[in-house]
Write a protein that holds these residues in place. Structure first.
Motif, PDB file in Angstrom:
ATOM      1  N   MET A   1     -38.232  35.578  30.063  1.00 19.56           N
ATOM      2  CA  MET A   1     -39.618  35.894  29.790  1.00 19.56           C
ATOM      3  C   MET A   1     -39.732  36.389  28.352  1.00 19.56           C
ATOM      4  SD  MET A   1     -40.193  39.404  32.077  1.00 19.56           S
ATOM      5  CE  MET A   1     -39.349  38.717  33.467  1.00 19.56           C
ATOM      6  N   TYR A   2     -40.924  36.356  27.829  1.00 17.31           N
ATOM      7  CA  TYR A   2     -41.153  36.840  26.466  1.00 17.31           C
ATOM      8  C   TYR A   2     -41.093  38.367  26.447  1.00 17.31           C
ATOM      9  CZ  TYR A   2     -42.522  32.157  25.113  1.00 17.31           C
ATOM     10  OH  TYR A   2     -42.518  30.810  24.852  1.00 17.31           O
ATOM     11  N   ILE A   3     -40.841  38.920  25.266  1.00 18.81           N
ATOM     12  CA  ILE A   3     -40.618  40.361  25.147  1.00 18.81           C
ATOM     13  C   ILE A   3     -41.823  41.173  25.633  1.00 18.81           C
ATOM     14  CG2 ILE A   3     -41.326  40.548  22.732  1.00 18.81           C
ATOM     15  CD1 ILE A   3     -38.952  42.571  22.438  1.00 18.81           C
ATOM     16  N   HIS A   4     -43.037  40.711  25.379  1.00 20.11           N
ATOM     17  CA  HIS A   4     -44.191  41.494  25.828  1.00 20.11           C
ATOM     18  C   HIS A   4     -44.279  41.518  27.353  1.00 20.11           C
ATOM     19  CE1 HIS A   4     -46.089  37.495  25.857  1.00 20.11           C
ATOM     20  NE2 HIS A   4     -46.979  38.013  26.696  1.00 20.11           N
ATOM     21  N   GLU A   5     -43.892  40.428  27.989  1.00 14.62           N
ATOM     22  CA  GLU A   5     -43.886  40.379  29.452  1.00 14.62           C
ATOM     23  C   GLU A   5     -42.786  41.285  30.010  1.00 14.62           C
ATOM     24  OE1 GLU A   5     -45.215  35.733  30.079  1.00 14.62           O
ATOM     25  OE2 GLU A   5     -43.169  36.177  29.466  1.00 14.62           O
ATOM     26  N   ALA A   6     -41.615  41.210  29.406  1.00 17.05           N
ATOM     27  CA  ALA A   6     -40.486  42.022  29.857  1.00 17.05           C
ATOM     28  C   ALA A   6     -40.758  43.509  29.646  1.00 17.05           C
ATOM     29  CB  ALA A   6     -39.216  41.599  29.128  1.00 17.05           C
ATOM     30  N   ALA A   7     -41.309  43.865  28.494  1.00 11.91           N
ATOM     31  CA  ALA A   7     -41.587  45.276  28.209  1.00 11.91           C
ATOM     32  C   ALA A   7     -42.608  45.840  29.193  1.00 11.91           C
ATOM     33  CB  ALA A   7     -42.073  45.447  26.777  1.00 11.91           C
ATOM     34  N   LYS A   8     -43.664  45.087  29.473  1.00 15.20           N
ATOM     35  CA  LYS A   8     -44.684  45.559  30.411  1.00 15.20           C
ATOM     36  C   LYS A   8     -44.096  45.753  31.800  1.00 15.20           C
ATOM     37  CE  LYS A   8     -49.287  44.629  32.285  1.00 15.20           C
ATOM     38  NZ  LYS A   8     -49.070  45.585  33.333  1.00 15.20           N
ATOM     39  N   LYS A   9     -43.335  44.764  32.255  1.00 14.20           N
ATOM     40  CA  LYS A   9     -42.739  44.862  33.590  1.00 14.20           C
ATOM     41  C   LYS A   9     -41.743  46.022  33.655  1.00 14.20           C
ATOM     42  CE  LYS A   9     -40.552  42.206  37.184  1.00 14.20           C
ATOM     43  NZ  LYS A   9     -40.418  40.924  37.796  1.00 14.20           N
ATOM     44  N   ALA A  10     -40.925  46.173  32.624  1.00 11.12           N
ATOM     45  CA  ALA A  10     -39.953  47.270  32.605  1.00 11.12           C
ATOM     46  C   ALA A  10     -40.654  48.620  32.621  1.00 11.12           C
ATOM     47  CB  ALA A  10     -39.053  47.146  31.378  1.00 11.12           C
ATOM     48  N   MET A  11     -41.713  48.766  31.881  1.00 13.27           N
ATOM     49  CA  MET A  11     -42.447  50.031  31.870  1.00 13.27           C
ATOM     50  C   MET A  11     -43.090  50.291  33.232  1.00 13.27           C
ATOM     51  SD  MET A  11     -43.996  49.964  28.015  1.00 13.27           S
ATOM     52  CE  MET A  11     -44.903  51.495  28.189  1.00 13.27           C
ATOM     53  N   ILE A  17     -34.994  46.512  29.355  1.00 11.78           N
ATOM     54  CA  ILE A  17     -34.937  45.103  28.995  1.00 11.78           C
ATOM     55  C   ILE A  17     -33.643  44.821  28.239  1.00 11.78           C
ATOM     56  CG2 ILE A  17     -37.442  44.837  28.938  1.00 11.78           C
ATOM     57  CD1 ILE A  17     -37.316  44.908  25.860  1.00 11.78           C
ATOM     58  N   THR A  18     -33.214  43.583  28.310  1.00 12.97           N
ATOM     59  CA  THR A  18     -32.061  43.128  27.546  1.00 12.97           C
ATOM     60  C   THR A  18     -32.123  41.618  27.433  1.00 12.97           C
ATOM     61  OG1 THR A  18     -29.659  43.413  27.274  1.00 12.97           O
ATOM     62  CG2 THR A  18     -30.454  42.883  29.497  1.00 12.97           C
ATOM     63  N   ALA A  23     -26.513  41.620  28.438  1.00 12.97           N
ATOM     64  CA  ALA A  23     -26.574  42.115  29.813  1.00 12.97           C
ATOM     65  C   ALA A  23     -25.199  42.639  30.216  1.00 12.97           C
ATOM     66  CB  ALA A  23     -27.019  41.007  30.761  1.00 12.97           C
ATOM     67  N   GLY A  24     -25.178  43.828  30.784  1.00  8.43           N
ATOM     68  CA  GLY A  24     -23.920  44.438  31.186  1.00  8.43           C
ATOM     69  C   GLY A  24     -23.294  45.312  30.119  1.00  8.43           C
ATOM     70  N   SER A  25     -23.860  45.291  28.896  1.00 10.17           N
ATOM     71  CA  SER A  25     -23.300  46.147  27.851  1.00 10.17           C
ATOM     72  C   SER A  25     -24.358  47.015  27.182  1.00 10.17           C
ATOM     73  CB  SER A  25     -22.572  45.316  26.797  1.00 10.17           C
ATOM     74  OG  SER A  25     -23.476  44.467  26.109  1.00 10.17           O
ATOM     75  N   THR A  26     -25.524  46.456  26.884  1.00  5.28           N
ATOM     76  CA  THR A  26     -26.561  47.179  26.162  1.00  5.28           C
ATOM     77  C   THR A  26     -27.922  46.893  26.784  1.00  5.28           C
ATOM     78  OG1 THR A  26     -25.283  46.868  24.139  1.00  5.28           O
ATOM     79  CG2 THR A  26     -27.538  47.573  23.866  1.00  5.28           C
ATOM     80  N   LYS A  27     -28.778  47.913  26.782  1.00  4.44           N
ATOM     81  CA  LYS A  27     -30.145  47.729  27.272  1.00  4.44           C
ATOM     82  C   LYS A  27     -31.093  48.528  26.397  1.00  4.44           C
ATOM     83  CE  LYS A  27     -29.665  51.319  30.830  1.00  4.44           C
ATOM     84  NZ  LYS A  27     -29.657  51.545  32.282  1.00  4.44           N
ATOM     85  N   ILE A  28     -32.374  48.199  26.487  1.00  2.85           N
ATOM     86  CA  ILE A  28     -33.412  48.833  25.667  1.00  2.85           C
ATOM     87  C   ILE A  28     -34.457  49.434  26.582  1.00  2.85           C
ATOM     88  CG2 ILE A  28     -35.207  48.445  23.942  1.00  2.85           C
ATOM     89  CD1 ILE A  28     -33.468  45.970  23.063  1.00  2.85           C
ATOM     90  N   LYS A  29     -34.790  50.696  26.326  1.00  9.11           N
ATOM     91  CA  LYS A  29     -35.845  51.367  27.075  1.00  9.11           C
ATOM     92  C   LYS A  29     -37.123  51.297  26.240  1.00  9.11           C
ATOM     93  CE  LYS A  29     -37.240  55.755  29.087  1.00  9.11           C
ATOM     94  NZ  LYS A  29     -36.914  57.176  29.214  1.00  9.11           N
ATOM     95  N   PRO A  30     -38.112  50.489  26.669  1.00 13.29           N
ATOM     96  CA  PRO A  30     -39.372  50.442  25.928  1.00 13.29           C
ATOM     97  C   PRO A  30     -40.217  51.665  26.276  1.00 13.29           C
ATOM     98  CG  PRO A  30     -39.438  48.861  27.736  1.00 13.29           C
ATOM     99  CD  PRO A  30     -38.092  49.523  27.769  1.00 13.29           C
ATOM    100  N   THR A  31     -40.651  52.426  25.269  1.00 14.69           N
ATOM    101  CA  THR A  31     -41.477  53.603  25.504  1.00 14.69           C
ATOM    102  C   THR A  31     -42.548  53.720  24.435  1.00 14.69           C
ATOM    103  OG1 THR A  31     -40.353  55.242  24.120  1.00 14.69           O
ATOM    104  CG2 THR A  31     -39.392  54.824  26.285  1.00 14.69           C
ATOM    105  N   ASN A  32     -43.484  54.598  24.688  1.00 14.50           N
ATOM    106  CA  ASN A  32     -44.484  54.989  23.697  1.00 14.50           C
ATOM    107  C   ASN A  32     -44.222  56.423  23.245  1.00 14.50           C
ATOM    108  OD1 ASN A  32     -46.129  52.633  23.541  1.00 14.50           O
ATOM    109  ND2 ASN A  32     -46.881  53.113  25.579  1.00 14.50           N
ATOM    110  N   TRP A  64     -35.774  37.204  27.673  1.00 10.44           N
ATOM    111  CA  TRP A  64     -35.611  38.627  27.971  1.00 10.44           C
ATOM    112  C   TRP A  64     -35.547  38.816  29.475  1.00 10.44           C
ATOM    113  CZ3 TRP A  64     -34.628  42.404  24.559  1.00 10.44           C
ATOM    114  CH2 TRP A  64     -34.812  42.111  23.209  1.00 10.44           C
ATOM    115  N   ILE A  65     -34.703  39.762  29.909  1.00  7.70           N
ATOM    116  CA  ILE A  65     -34.579  40.035  31.341  1.00  7.70           C
ATOM    117  C   ILE A  65     -34.743  41.537  31.601  1.00  7.70           C
ATOM    118  CG2 ILE A  65     -33.182  38.018  31.918  1.00  7.70           C
ATOM    119  CD1 ILE A  65     -30.688  39.721  31.638  1.00  7.70           C
TER     120      ILE A  65
END
Length: 68
Positions: A1-11, A17-18, A23-32, A64-65
């Protein structure tokens, strides 16, 4: 999925997201929050970079996943 879709779903799901190669080594926490997007180890330890700044290629990729 695109980053905006992944960020919204993750939030919405309080997840991260990664990309397939990280995957399995690094991930990103989208926040405000003050740290903005936070890059960390997959196990949630050692936040390594606050205020992650994506490249143009990061922004246009469509693989993005969502991860825990």
């Amino acid at each position: 999925m695109y980053i905006h879709e992944a960020a919204k779903k993750a939030m919405d799901e309080r997840k991260y997201i990664t990309t397939p190669e990280f995957a399995g080594s690094t991930k990103i926490k989208p926040t405000n929050e003050s740290g903005n997007c936070v890059v960390m180890m997959h196990d949630g330890s050692h936040p390594s970079k606050y205020g992650w700044q994506p490249t143009a290629n990061d922004l246009i990729r469509d693989d993005w996943i969502i991860v825990d």
